[in-house]
Design a protein around this motif. Structure first.
Motif, PDB file in Angstrom:
ATOM      1  N   TYR A 159       0.834  -0.867  -0.401  1.00 21.22           N
ATOM      2  CA  TYR A 159       0.266  -0.011   0.115  1.00 21.22           C
ATOM      3  C   TYR A 159       0.612   1.050  -0.232  1.00 21.22           C
ATOM      4  O   TYR A 159       1.601   1.007   0.594  1.00 21.22           O
ATOM      5  N   ARG A 160       1.136   1.439  -1.716  1.00 19.85           N
ATOM      6  CA  ARG A 160       1.106   2.984  -1.547  1.00 19.85           C
ATOM      7  C   ARG A 160       0.768   3.981  -1.191  1.00 19.85           C
ATOM      8  O   ARG A 160       0.367   4.760  -1.817  1.00 19.85           O
ATOM      9  N   ALA A 161       1.739   5.451  -0.537  1.00 23.27           N
ATOM     10  CA  ALA A 161       0.281   6.821  -0.303  1.00 23.27           C
ATOM     11  C   ALA A 161       1.767   7.580  -0.556  1.00 23.27           C
ATOM     12  O   ALA A 161       2.904   8.004   0.725  1.00 23.27           O
ATOM     13  N   ASP A 162       1.608   8.130  -1.850  1.00 20.46           N
ATOM     14  CA  ASP A 162       2.434   8.850  -2.365  1.00 20.46           C
ATOM     15  C   ASP A 162       2.397   9.902  -2.575  1.00 20.46           C
ATOM     16  O   ASP A 162       2.989  11.196  -2.785  1.00 20.46           O
ATOM     17  N   ALA A 163       0.556  10.768  -1.972  1.00 20.25           N
ATOM     18  CA  ALA A 163       0.305  11.820  -2.857  1.00 20.25           C
ATOM     19  C   ALA A 163       1.561  13.260  -1.283  1.00 20.25           C
ATOM     20  O   ALA A 163       1.402  13.925  -2.119  1.00 20.25           O
ATOM     21  N   GLY A 164       1.708  13.026  -0.418  1.00 17.85           N
ATOM     22  CA  GLY A 164       2.684  13.639  -0.103  1.00 17.85           C
ATOM     23  C   GLY A 164       1.800  14.427   0.680  1.00 17.85           C
ATOM     24  O   GLY A 164       2.712  15.432   1.453  1.00 17.85           O
ATOM     25  N   VAL A 165       0.776  14.272   1.119  1.00 21.83           N
ATOM     26  CA  VAL A 165      -0.055  15.270   1.847  1.00 21.83           C
ATOM     27  C   VAL A 165      -0.168  14.730   3.407  1.00 21.83           C
ATOM     28  O   VAL A 165      -0.624  14.240   3.399  1.00 21.83           O
ATOM     29  N   ASN A 166      -0.421  15.960   4.153  1.00 21.44           N
ATOM     30  CA  ASN A 166      -0.134  15.518   5.776  1.00 21.44           C
ATOM     31  C   ASN A 166      -1.485  15.668   5.739  1.00 21.44           C
ATOM     32  O   ASN A 166      -1.819  16.055   7.741  1.00 21.44           O
ATOM     33  N   THR A 167      -2.595  14.978   5.872  1.00 25.63           N
ATOM     34  CA  THR A 167      -3.584  14.381   6.215  1.00 25.63           C
ATOM     35  C   THR A 167      -4.450  13.137   6.565  1.00 25.63           C
ATOM     36  O   THR A 167      -3.828  12.651   5.331  1.00 25.63           O
ATOM     37  N   ALA A 168      -4.989  13.054   6.940  1.00 20.79           N
ATOM     38  CA  ALA A 168      -5.532  11.341   6.743  1.00 20.79           C
ATOM     39  C   ALA A 168      -6.458  11.035   4.820  1.00 20.79           C
ATOM     40  O   ALA A 168      -6.958  11.707   5.020  1.00 20.79           O
ATOM     41  N   GLN A 169      -5.425  10.354   4.624  1.00 21.27           N
ATOM     42  CA  GLN A 169      -5.812   9.690   3.190  1.00 21.27           C
ATOM     43  C   GLN A 169      -6.578   8.942   3.558  1.00 21.27           C
ATOM     44  O   GLN A 169      -7.717   8.280   2.388  1.00 21.27           O
ATOM     45  N   VAL A 170      -7.422   8.014   4.754  1.00 20.99           N
ATOM     46  CA  VAL A 170      -8.409   7.483   4.686  1.00 20.99           C
ATOM     47  C   VAL A 170      -9.598   7.528   5.011  1.00 20.99           C
ATOM     48  O   VAL A 170      -9.043   8.142   6.710  1.00 20.99           O
ATOM     49  N   ILE A 171     -10.682   7.584   5.467  1.00 19.81           N
ATOM     50  CA  ILE A 171     -11.853   7.633   6.296  1.00 19.81           C
ATOM     51  C   ILE A 171     -12.677   6.221   5.980  1.00 19.81           C
ATOM     52  O   ILE A 171     -13.142   5.672   5.719  1.00 19.81           O
ATOM     53  N   GLY A 172     -13.799   6.941   6.853  1.00 22.79           N
ATOM     54  CA  GLY A 172     -14.540   5.546   7.446  1.00 22.79           C
ATOM     55  C   GLY A 172     -14.189   4.532   8.567  1.00 22.79           C
ATOM     56  O   GLY A 172     -13.197   5.078   9.528  1.00 22.79           O
ATOM     57  N   GLU A 173     -15.508   3.201   8.848  1.00 29.23           N
ATOM     58  CA  GLU A 173     -14.946   2.167  10.223  1.00 29.23           C
ATOM     59  C   GLU A 173     -14.777   1.474   9.356  1.00 29.23           C
ATOM     60  O   GLU A 173     -14.940   0.067  10.777  1.00 29.23           O
ATOM     61  N   GLY A 174     -14.213   0.693   8.689  1.00 27.96           N
ATOM     62  CA  GLY A 174     -13.516  -0.778   8.162  1.00 27.96           C
ATOM     63  C   GLY A 174     -12.167  -0.603   8.486  1.00 27.96           C
ATOM     64  O   GLY A 174     -11.860  -0.521   9.827  1.00 27.96           O
ATOM     65  N   SER A 175     -11.478  -0.884   7.769  1.00 29.03           N
ATOM     66  CA  SER A 175     -10.737  -2.429   8.103  1.00 29.03           C
ATOM     67  C   SER A 175      -9.635  -2.386   6.569  1.00 29.03           C
ATOM     68  O   SER A 175     -10.224  -2.595   5.883  1.00 29.03           O
ATOM     69  N   ILE A 176      -8.372  -2.124   6.835  1.00 29.04           N
ATOM     70  CA  ILE A 176      -6.935  -2.188   5.846  1.00 29.04           C
ATOM     71  C   ILE A 176      -6.089  -3.013   6.564  1.00 29.04           C
ATOM     72  O   ILE A 176      -5.367  -2.788   7.629  1.00 29.04           O
ATOM     73  N   ARG A 177      -5.403  -3.723   5.585  1.00 27.57           N
ATOM     74  CA  ARG A 177      -4.345  -4.644   6.060  1.00 27.57           C
ATOM     75  C   ARG A 177      -3.692  -4.952   4.092  1.00 27.57           C
ATOM     76  O   ARG A 177      -4.133  -5.015   3.381  1.00 27.57           O
ATOM     77  N   SER A 178      -2.588  -4.493   5.102  1.00 24.49           N
ATOM     78  CA  SER A 178      -1.676  -4.716   3.903  1.00 24.49           C
ATOM     79  C   SER A 178      -0.370  -5.452   4.453  1.00 24.49           C
ATOM     80  O   SER A 178       0.074  -5.433   5.355  1.00 24.49           O
ATOM     81  N   GLN A 179       0.563  -6.143   3.457  1.00 27.77           N
ATOM     82  CA  GLN A 179       1.398  -6.380   3.430  1.00 27.77           C
ATOM     83  C   GLN A 179       3.023  -5.629   4.007  1.00 27.77           C
ATOM     84  O   GLN A 179       3.366  -6.349   4.680  1.00 27.77           O
ATOM     85  N   TYR A 180       2.571  -4.949   3.086  1.00 26.72           N
ATOM     86  CA  TYR A 180       3.206  -3.573   3.470  1.00 26.72           C
ATOM     87  C   TYR A 180       2.447  -1.818   2.918  1.00 26.72           C
ATOM     88  O   TYR A 180       1.710  -2.437   2.289  1.00 26.72           O
ATOM     89  N   TYR A 181       3.560  -1.307   3.922  1.00 25.18           N
ATOM     90  CA  TYR A 181       3.136  -0.038   3.651  1.00 25.18           C
ATOM     91  C   TYR A 181       4.954   0.998   3.572  1.00 25.18           C
ATOM     92  O   TYR A 181       5.896   0.794   4.048  1.00 25.18           O
ATOM     93  N   SER A 182       3.839   2.000   2.475  1.00 28.98           N
ATOM     94  CA  SER A 182       5.420   2.365   2.273  1.00 28.98           C
ATOM     95  C   SER A 182       5.226   3.795   1.723  1.00 28.98           C
ATOM     96  O   SER A 182       3.844   4.485   1.300  1.00 28.98           O
ATOM     97  N   GLY A 183       5.853   5.270   1.421  1.00 25.11           N
ATOM     98  CA  GLY A 183       5.183   6.332   0.836  1.00 25.11           C
ATOM     99  C   GLY A 183       5.758   7.616   1.645  1.00 25.11           C
ATOM    100  O   GLY A 183       5.773   6.731   2.989  1.00 25.11           O
ATOM    101  N   VAL A 184       5.298   8.892   1.736  1.00 17.38           N
ATOM    102  CA  VAL A 184       5.358  10.231   2.330  1.00 17.38           C
ATOM    103  C   VAL A 184       4.123  10.564   2.927  1.00 17.38           C
ATOM    104  O   VAL A 184       4.241  11.282   3.323  1.00 17.38           O
ATOM    105  N   GLY A 185       2.606   9.377   2.412  1.00 18.62           N
ATOM    106  CA  GLY A 185       1.909   9.752   3.212  1.00 18.62           C
ATOM    107  C   GLY A 185       1.507   9.613   4.544  1.00 18.62           C
ATOM    108  O   GLY A 185       2.366   9.556   4.657  1.00 18.62           O
ATOM    109  N   MET A 186      -0.007   9.978   4.234  1.00 18.94           N
ATOM    110  CA  MET A 186      -0.634   9.072   5.905  1.00 18.94           C
ATOM    111  C   MET A 186      -1.449   8.534   5.512  1.00 18.94           C
ATOM    112  O   MET A 186      -2.343   8.683   4.312  1.00 18.94           O
TER     113      MET A 186
END
Length: 711
Positions: A159-186
């Motif tokens: 899961y690559r969060a590359d937008a570079g913005v310092n705000t949450a890139q995910v909202i909601g009450e569900g769940s996320i699971r990723s094998q790896y996380y990377s990037g400069v975003g949030m």
């Protein structure tokens, strides 16, 4: 071909590619058929359930998947294009990608499986509640629009969060699971590059940034302690959370290699679901005096570990809180069930693979101190246990949940419990070590003896008495989230007798209720169950000889005499005390007669009577009278004045008889024994003694006891 022609050819090819994507105005397309290929003109209609329109999806279309569709090509959403996967439908394409550009959107109510997923510019993704999205490769989040996750997102790559913005890139009450996380975003208020491998993420995540305490706000990604409205995830970080108080959540996810511990009587109440990864550890630590509560009102995926502390040389009743438990949990200990048909204990269980069931109780004895662990999936739904009435009706059942349950609980439909086949009282060994059975009897005026409680601890077995063969059922409505005031207070229609000796105690209750009868009543009475042979026993007897722990009668008259039985295999001193006599609601004199010694104790104030037990004496040596006993001099019943004056106990009364005076400490130890006349005033030196004592004055057939405090 010269360079000029080659450039013209490339330009034409690019224009052709664009024309494929935007060769017509955007239209609304509905999938038709089942397991149809995406890139086929026969797979789509202009109307729901209509016939083929000859179009295949293009970037700016509104594409509605209403059946199972096979994605057999890479696809790009652009402009205001939309992809909507309806509830109950599937879009599958493990080897292909979907990319979002412009202001396009993807909304999932069903199930989607793709190889790669990417969102750029102002494109958006919405995963609705109950839906799931599985990305077998990578997911790239470059969009300025927050991803909305109310269902489940699983990324098997990065899961690559590359937008570079310092705000949450995910909202909601569900769940996320990723094998790896990377990037400069949030991602949900956490830096993508700092997330542990294979973590679950939710709206609020455990970071352990401060310490191990669940209720420390700084340990959570939102800097807010979760409530029953929050979906949370436990990350595999250095400081694992420990719950020692009350904690709440809407749903809980334990990431791989994460750990969550309940201890010191802590409680975790989960309104919805609990999911535990195979390598995660949810550990419930219980001691002999403190049990934790894990409350799950939804479903459980995964296994927990629930400890039970076993003490040397103590017989206890146990029940499994998990579905898979087998007798091997207690290997090298003595475990057996109760055989109601034979009205006796069954053989000790030797094999290690005997299923313990989900609501069946067992007696456990260990010759050594140890800790054993129930490991498995907690019981959460309705649980039942068959009962029989082939003999005396005693059935040993147990609490099937990982939390306290309330024996008095009633939900709106009256179906927290189904127990019409049994009497109301429950019985189990007194956890305080009295050597006798705790009894709790619910009703408009609850009764507790020997520390009996309406709240049944997790892993606690208990006896019930069957009226007839049938079944006992319990559901989540019986779960107790609060366990204050577990022992019922004594009502002014009741007297509680307490017998003490050799370090053990026993209690019995006599009370009055117009709705009861003089025979045994399932809703008002409790039969006496004999405890360990080392403990004294006190009870009343009905006319048919049945021994009663709680004896409820419909009415009271001055002619009523109630035999009180004493059983103790030891020639030692016993202390008998009475609670409730000074607040007894019926306006009758109360006298306790010791037929062996001839002593008569006036119970119009709470009293303590110490006597020497005789094994050979009639067990029914005591009688409770509700009138002045024949032959007792009325004048001797007047209460003497007992005071503490300048290091002396002063006793003054109007009887001319010689009296015996006994001073007893609250530990039952006799401090003073003397004779004298109180009509002229009797002074007993008592200097240097401090605390609470009972002064007992006996004369002829009369006895009066009074509590004093010596400063």
């Amino acid at each position: 071909m010269n360079t000029y022609l080659r450039n013209i050819t490339i330009t034409c090819l690019l224009l052709a590619a664009v024309s494929v994507a935007f060769g017509r105005e955007g239209v609304k397309l509905f999938s038709i058929g089942n397991n149809i290929p995406w890139n086929s003109a026969s797979s789509w209609s202009r109307a729901s359930g209509g016939s083929s329109c000859g179009f295949i999806p293009q970037s700016n279309d509104t594409i509605i998947v209403e059946s199972n569709v096979i994605l057999n090509t890479n696809f790009q959403l652009a402009g205001n294009g939309q992809l909507i996967v309806s509830a109950g439908s599937q879009l599958k394409g493990h080897s292909f990608s979907i990319k979002g550009l412009g202001s396009s959107s993807m909304q999932i109510s069903g199930s989607v499986q793709v190889g790669q997923l990417e969102f750029n510019e102002s494109s958006s993704l919405e995963i609705l509640s109950g839906s799931n999205l599985i990305v077998s490769g990578d997911l790239v989040a470059n969009s300025q629009i927050a991803m909305s996750v109310y269902g489940k997102l699983i990324v098997q790559g990065t899961y690559r969060a590359d937008a570079g913005v310092n705000t949450a890139q995910v909202i909601g009450e569900g769940s996320i699971r990723s094998q790896y996380y990377s990037g400069v975003g949030m991602i949900v208020n956490m830096a993508a590059g700092s997330l542990p491998v294979n973590s679950y993420l939710s709206v609020n995540n455990w970071t352990g940034a401060v310490d191990y305490k669940w209720n420390e706000a700084g340990n959570w990604s939102l800097n807010i302690v979760p409530t029953s409205l929050d979906n949370i995830s436990i990350l595999a970080v250095a400081n694992s959370p420990i719950i020692e108080e009350q904690a709440f959540a809407h749903s809980v996810l334990l990431s791989p290699d994460s750990k969550l511990t309940l201890t010191n009587g802590g409680m975790l109440s989960i309104d919805r679901n609990l999911e535990i990864e195979e390598s995660a550890d949810l550990h419930v630590i219980n001691t002999s005096t403190q049990r934790c509560s894990l409350i799950v009102l939804g479903e459980v995926i995964g296994k927990i570990k629930s400890e039970i502390a076993v003490q040397k040389d103590q017989k206890v009743f146990v029940a499994s809180p998990v579905a898979e438990a087998q007798s091997g949990v207690f290997i090298n200990m003595y475990l057996r069930a109760f055989d109601e048909a034979q009205s006796n204990w069954g053989e000790y269980i030797v094999p290690t693979n005997v299923s313990l069931g989900s609501m069946k109780g067992y007696e456990l004895y260990s010759p050594y101190n140890d800790t054993r662990v129930f490991e498995g999936t907690p019981n959460t739904g309705e649980v039942s246990q068959s009962i029989t009435s082939l003999n005396e009706g005693w059935n040993l059942i147990g609490n099937p949940y990982t939390c306290y349950i309330d024996w008095k609980a009633e939900d709106a439909s009256g179906m927290a419990w189904q127990r019409s086949s049994i009497s109301k009282a429950i019985y189990y060994p007194d956890p305080a070590g009295s050597g006798n059975y705790s009894v709790y009897l619910p009703g408009s005026e609850d009764i507790s003896i020997n520390n009996g409680s309406r709240f049944i601890a997790p892993m606690q077995g208990f006896f019930v008495k069957a009226r007839q063969s049938g079944v006992v059922k319990v559901n989540r409505n019986a779960i107790a989230t609060q366990t204050e005031n577990p022992v019922a207070s004594l009502q002014n229609t009741a007297l509680k007798f307490k017998l003490e000796g050799a370090g053990f105690t026993d209690e019995s209750v006599i009370r009055f209720d117009a709705a009861s009868t003089f025979s045994f009543d399932d809703d008002f009475d409790a039969v006496k169950m004999e405890g360990t042979g080392n403990a004294p026993s006190i009870y009343t007897e009905e006319q048919d000889g049945v021994k009663m722990a709680v004896n409820t009668m419909p009415s009271l008259s001055s002619s009523l005499d109630i035999p009180i039985g004493i059983s103790f295999n030891n020639e030692s001193q016993l202390k008998l005390s009475v609670e409730g006599a000074n607040q007894f609601g019926f306006r009758y004199p109360l006298f306790l007669e010791d037929k062996l010694t001839g002593n008569v104790i006036d119970l119009r104030s709470d009293s303590v009577y110490t006597f020497q037990n005789s094994v050979s004496a009639d067990p029914s040596r005591f009688v409770l009278h509700f009138d002045i006993i024949a032959g007792t001099d009325e004048i001797n019943l007047n209460k003497p004045s007992i005071k503490v004056v300048e290091g002396m106990i002063s006793i003054t009364g109007n009887t001319e008889q010689e009296c015996q005076v006994e001073v007893i400490g609250i530990d039952g130890r006799q401090v003073v024994l003397t004779n004298g006349y109180i009509n002229s005033g009797l002074m007993i030196p008592f200097e240097g003694n401090h605390g609470i004592y009972v002064v007992k004055v006996s004369a002829k057939n009369t006895c009066y006891a009074h509590k004093i405090y010596v400063d």
